[in-house]
Motif scaffolding. Structure first.
Motif, PDB file in Angstrom:
ATOM      1  N   LYS A 145     -10.421 -92.603   6.131  1.00  0.00           N
ATOM      2  CA  LYS A 145      -9.265 -91.763   6.279  1.00  0.00           C
ATOM      3  C   LYS A 145      -9.538 -90.066   5.526  1.00  0.00           C
ATOM      4  O   LYS A 145     -10.447 -90.347   4.756  1.00  0.00           O
ATOM      5  CB  LYS A 145      -8.083 -92.114   5.706  1.00  0.00           C
ATOM      6  N   ALA A 146      -8.906 -89.303   5.894  1.00  0.00           N
ATOM      7  CA  ALA A 146      -8.965 -87.813   5.415  1.00  0.00           C
ATOM      8  C   ALA A 146      -8.260 -87.858   3.950  1.00  0.00           C
ATOM      9  O   ALA A 146      -7.476 -88.601   3.780  1.00  0.00           O
ATOM     10  CB  ALA A 146      -8.369 -86.863   6.345  1.00  0.00           C
TER      11      ALA A 146
ATOM     12  N   ARG B  55     -16.596 -83.911   9.388  1.00  0.00           N
ATOM     13  CA  ARG B  55     -16.248 -85.073  10.126  1.00  0.00           C
ATOM     14  C   ARG B  55     -17.375 -85.836  10.640  1.00  0.00           C
ATOM     15  O   ARG B  55     -17.417 -87.095  10.626  1.00  0.00           O
ATOM     16  CB  ARG B  55     -15.324 -84.490  11.401  1.00  0.00           C
TER      17      ARG B  55
ATOM     18  N   ASP C  41     -15.479 -89.284  10.516  1.00  0.00           N
ATOM     19  CA  ASP C  41     -14.346 -89.491  10.358  1.00  0.00           C
ATOM     20  C   ASP C  41     -13.546 -88.345  11.380  1.00  0.00           C
ATOM     21  O   ASP C  41     -13.684 -87.241  11.060  1.00  0.00           O
ATOM     22  CB  ASP C  41     -13.870 -89.200   9.005  1.00  0.00           C
TER      23      ASP C  41
ATOM     24  N   TYR D 163     -10.645 -88.037  11.681  1.00  0.00           N
ATOM     25  CA  TYR D 163      -9.214 -87.636  11.165  1.00  0.00           C
ATOM     26  C   TYR D 163      -9.451 -86.721  10.025  1.00  0.00           C
ATOM     27  O   TYR D 163      -8.207 -85.988   9.485  1.00  0.00           O
ATOM     28  CB  TYR D 163      -8.636 -88.991  10.519  1.00  0.00           C
TER      29      TYR D 163
ATOM     30  N   GLU E 154      -8.422 -80.574  10.296  1.00  0.00           N
ATOM     31  CA  GLU E 154      -7.929 -80.292  11.487  1.00  0.00           C
ATOM     32  C   GLU E 154      -9.358 -79.316  12.245  1.00  0.00           C
ATOM     33  O   GLU E 154      -9.555 -78.291  11.556  1.00  0.00           O
ATOM     34  CB  GLU E 154      -6.787 -79.464  11.287  1.00  0.00           C
TER      35      GLU E 154
ATOM     36  N   LYS F 188     -16.862 -95.637  14.957  1.00  0.00           N
ATOM     37  CA  LYS F 188     -15.575 -94.909  14.387  1.00  0.00           C
ATOM     38  C   LYS F 188     -15.216 -93.742  15.217  1.00  0.00           C
ATOM     39  O   LYS F 188     -14.812 -92.643  15.001  1.00  0.00           O
ATOM     40  CB  LYS F 188     -15.815 -94.371  12.905  1.00  0.00           C
TER      41      LYS F 188
ATOM     42  N   TYR G 144     -12.530 -93.852  17.549  1.00  0.00           N
ATOM     43  CA  TYR G 144     -11.284 -94.329  17.842  1.00  0.00           C
ATOM     44  C   TYR G 144     -10.690 -93.939  19.082  1.00  0.00           C
ATOM     45  O   TYR G 144     -10.654 -92.689  19.236  1.00  0.00           O
ATOM     46  CB  TYR G 144     -10.223 -94.168  16.627  1.00  0.00           C
TER      47      TYR G 144
ATOM     48  N   ASN H  88      -7.855 -92.673  20.626  1.00  0.00           N
ATOM     49  CA  ASN H  88      -6.578 -91.942  20.356  1.00  0.00           C
ATOM     50  C   ASN H  88      -6.580 -90.527  20.614  1.00  0.00           C
ATOM     51  O   ASN H  88      -7.497 -90.020  21.281  1.00  0.00           O
ATOM     52  CB  ASN H  88      -6.109 -92.344  18.993  1.00  0.00           C
TER      53      ASN H  88
ATOM     54  N   VAL I 227      -6.505 -88.023  18.654  1.00  0.00           N
ATOM     55  CA  VAL I 227      -7.429 -87.134  17.725  1.00  0.00           C
ATOM     56  C   VAL I 227      -8.415 -86.522  18.338  1.00  0.00           C
ATOM     57  O   VAL I 227      -8.905 -85.432  18.191  1.00  0.00           O
ATOM     58  CB  VAL I 227      -7.494 -87.924  16.223  1.00  0.00           C
TER      59      VAL I 227
ATOM     60  N   HIS J 189     -18.766 -86.498  15.429  1.00  0.00           N
ATOM     61  CA  HIS J 189     -17.399 -86.862  15.248  1.00  0.00           C
ATOM     62  C   HIS J 189     -16.664 -85.604  15.450  1.00  0.00           C
ATOM     63  O   HIS J 189     -15.170 -85.569  15.088  1.00  0.00           O
ATOM     64  CB  HIS J 189     -16.983 -87.536  14.122  1.00  0.00           C
TER      65      HIS J 189
ATOM     66  N   THR K 217     -14.023 -82.911  20.800  1.00  0.00           N
ATOM     67  CA  THR K 217     -12.548 -82.611  21.083  1.00  0.00           C
ATOM     68  C   THR K 217     -11.938 -82.810  22.447  1.00  0.00           C
ATOM     69  O   THR K 217     -10.973 -82.962  22.474  1.00  0.00           O
ATOM     70  CB  THR K 217     -12.030 -81.639  20.382  1.00  0.00           C
TER      71      THR K 217
END
Length: 553
Positions: free
Chosen positions: A16-17, A91, A96, A98, A101, A352, A354, A356, A358, A464, A467
């Motif tokens: 997690k961030a 990241r 990660d 997350y 930004e 990792k 995920y 989603n 993000v 990671h 985008t």
């Protein structure tokens, strides 16, 4: 070493961030005097600063920089011009999606954010990373420093004078023509860090503002190493940058693309940083542990793939002589599709990525969504089909040698209905009782294995910071995905240079054995845990072979 911080990660890879660290340069209330503001920007080492309002006349305290002590975590500031990919690099280093930004616009990061890299075995904090806001107007700040600080003073003293001045506090509090509060956050973090990496967008030309940034950073009197991001771009200007950096005595730099990831580039980053430190034990420990963890991830990924393939290979359904095979075929195909999707998600979670909103995942790529029973997909992988059936139909139609070499024509009939499954009557007893067994054919098993290993290779080469789906393709992936070899001549060299991991008629012995072990498949028995235990040893054995079949290291 104190590892009681509640934000510490349990291992090397972040989950997690971190919450943004308190911004000590926040706008003061109306009752806060300027002297209080000056006191509030003292460094984390409790160094005093001037409480005078005028930075040009204030006495400046001296900051004593210390080389990182043996056994202490490295405090590493990540700095650079706005929108060069600082958060993106973090990241990828943290694994990660997350953290922070990431947007394609300037000044996305407005506060310093902290993260940690720890020893996955001991939990010991090895490196504290600090993501800083982008430097937006270094040239303007350089002009201010030239006009308001004494050129003969040490660089640290000049930076401390700036931090004590009104322009470093934000224009919301004072009626000033300039606002260098973002630069102040970066400099404040620099003065409390052991070293910094200066992130360079390799696509950018060498401009004066970047030269001013490096001049200001050099005044912090800590090692600074340039890191080139987006190096996979055809518009990279690395040679021009290195020429400019050499003129500023910055001879050690490295490449680290946050989208087109290479593990060797990350190791080179840590090695180059270690050469600039008096005590590099923590970085050496970090490199050793991350190398071990990276290899372990690869082993675990191959076991996931091997277990999936054995589960599918052992999948058998029996029907009676007079039963309509079509509903059963359709059920089997759907079961295999779902099993493949589950395997893909397991690989994504392992690395990792995920699924989603993000960050985009490889599942958004058509190559990994396409139906494994699509005849065109078999063609794209150069998998041959029998001439008597539709494209993508069965290989080795009919009864095998165990059935006295007799052909009943059942395989051809099923092949005309749906591809990817094979009919087999494996014993005389089955023939007498009229039992027909349906299982997944070698062509489909070969396709599933090839596509799974392609996905694994893709995940190991993606940062990671990706985008969107277009960023998920790495430079070597097109060589194995979407390549068409459908003409007859293309198959002549299949054994020596196959597009698949193995020729379809040379399945690994583990998969051949699984075809006679229906109890190994949860798809057959519905008993997931029991079936997995039964095929565990074979999964270990097959995973070793899969690693030898790897197509790109």
């Amino acid at each position: 070493m104190n590892n009681d911080n509640k934000n510490n990660h349990a291992g090397l890879f972040a989950d997690k961030a971190y919450e943004p660290t308190p911004d000590v340069s926040s706008t003061p209330s109306d009752n806060t005097s300027k002297s209080t503001v000056a006191q509030s920007i003292a460094t984390q080492d409790n160094q005093p600063v001037s409480t005078e309002a005028s930075a040009t006349t204030a006495p400046v305290s001296r900051v004593t920089k210390k080389t990182i002590a043996s056994g202490e975590p490295l405090k590493l500031a990540v700095v650079g011009h706005t929108n060069t990919g600082k958060t993106s690099i973090l990241r990828t280093l943290l694994r990660d999606v997350y953290f922070g930004e990431v947007k394609n616009e300037a000044a996305t990061t407005r506060h310093v954010e902290q993260a940690q890299l720890t020893d996955s075995r001991t939990g010991e904090v090895l490196v504290a990373l600090y993501d800083t806001p982008g430097l937006e107007d270094a040239s303007g700040l350089m002009d201010w420093l030239e006009d308001n600080t004494a050129s003969r003073r040490d660089g640290i003293e000049r930076l401390q004078q700036f931090l004590a001045a009104d322009v470093a506090q934000g224009s919301d509090s004072y009626d000033l023509p300039y606002d260098y509060s973002q630069e102040a956050k970066v400099i404040r973090q620099l003065l409390t860090s052991d070293m910094a990496i200066y992130v360079v967008d390799a696509r950018e030309p060498v401009l004066g503002k970047y030269k001013d940034e490096l001049s200001i950073l050099s005044w912090a009197a800590i090692p600074v190493m340039p890191v080139f991001n987006f190096t996979d771009s055809q518009n990279a200007n690395i040679d021009d940058w290195q020429t400019m950096l050499a003129k500023r005595n910055l001879h050690i730099s490295t490449r680290f693309d946050s989208v087109a990831f290479e593990f060797e580039d990350e190791m080179r980053l840590w090695k180059n940083l270690a050469t600039m430190l008096t005590h590099s034990e923590m970085l050496e420990q970090l490199m050793q542990r991350r190398t071990e963890d990276w290899a372990q991830l690869y082993d675990e990924a191959n076991i996931i793939i091997a277990d999936f393939l054995l589960n599918v290979a052992a999948f058998v359904r029996e029907i009676n002589e007079d039963d309509d095979p079509l509903p059963v075929l359709q059920q089997m195909q759907e079961a295999v599709r779902q099993s493949e999707r589950a395997m893909q998600h397991n690989l994504l979670n392992l690395y990792k990525f995920y699924d989603n909103a993000v960050a985009a995942t490889p599942l958004e790529l058509q190559a990994y969504q396409q139906d494994p029973f699509d005849p065109e997909l078999l063609k794209s992988y150069g998998i041959r089909t029998t001439s008597g059936a539709a494209a993508g139909a069965l290989l080795g139609l009919g009864i095998d040698a165990a059935a006295l070499g007799t052909t009943l024509g059942l395989g051809a009939a099923i092949g005309g209905i749906a591809g990817g499954l094979l009919s087999n009557t494996s014993s005389i007893a089955d023939r007498i009782t009229g039992v027909k067994r349906l299982y997944i054919d070698p062509a489909t098993l070969t396709l599933l294995a090839t596509r799974a290993l392609d996905l694994l290779t893709a995940l190991r080469h993606r940062g990671h910071a990706a985008t969107d789906a277009t960023q998920l393709l790495y430079k070597g992936e097109n060589s194995s995905l979407g390549t068409s070899r459908t003409d007859d001549s293309s198959h002549a060299d299949e054994d020596n240079n196959p597009i698949t991991v193995w020729p379809t008629h040379k399945l690994p012995s583990e998969l051949k054995k699984a075809r006679g072990k229906p109890q190994w498949s949860s798809l057959s028995s519905g008993k997931s845990e029991q079936a997995q235990l039964l095929r565990t040893d074979m999964a270990w054995s097959l995973s070793g072979k899969l690693q030898s079949y790897k197509r790109e290291s």
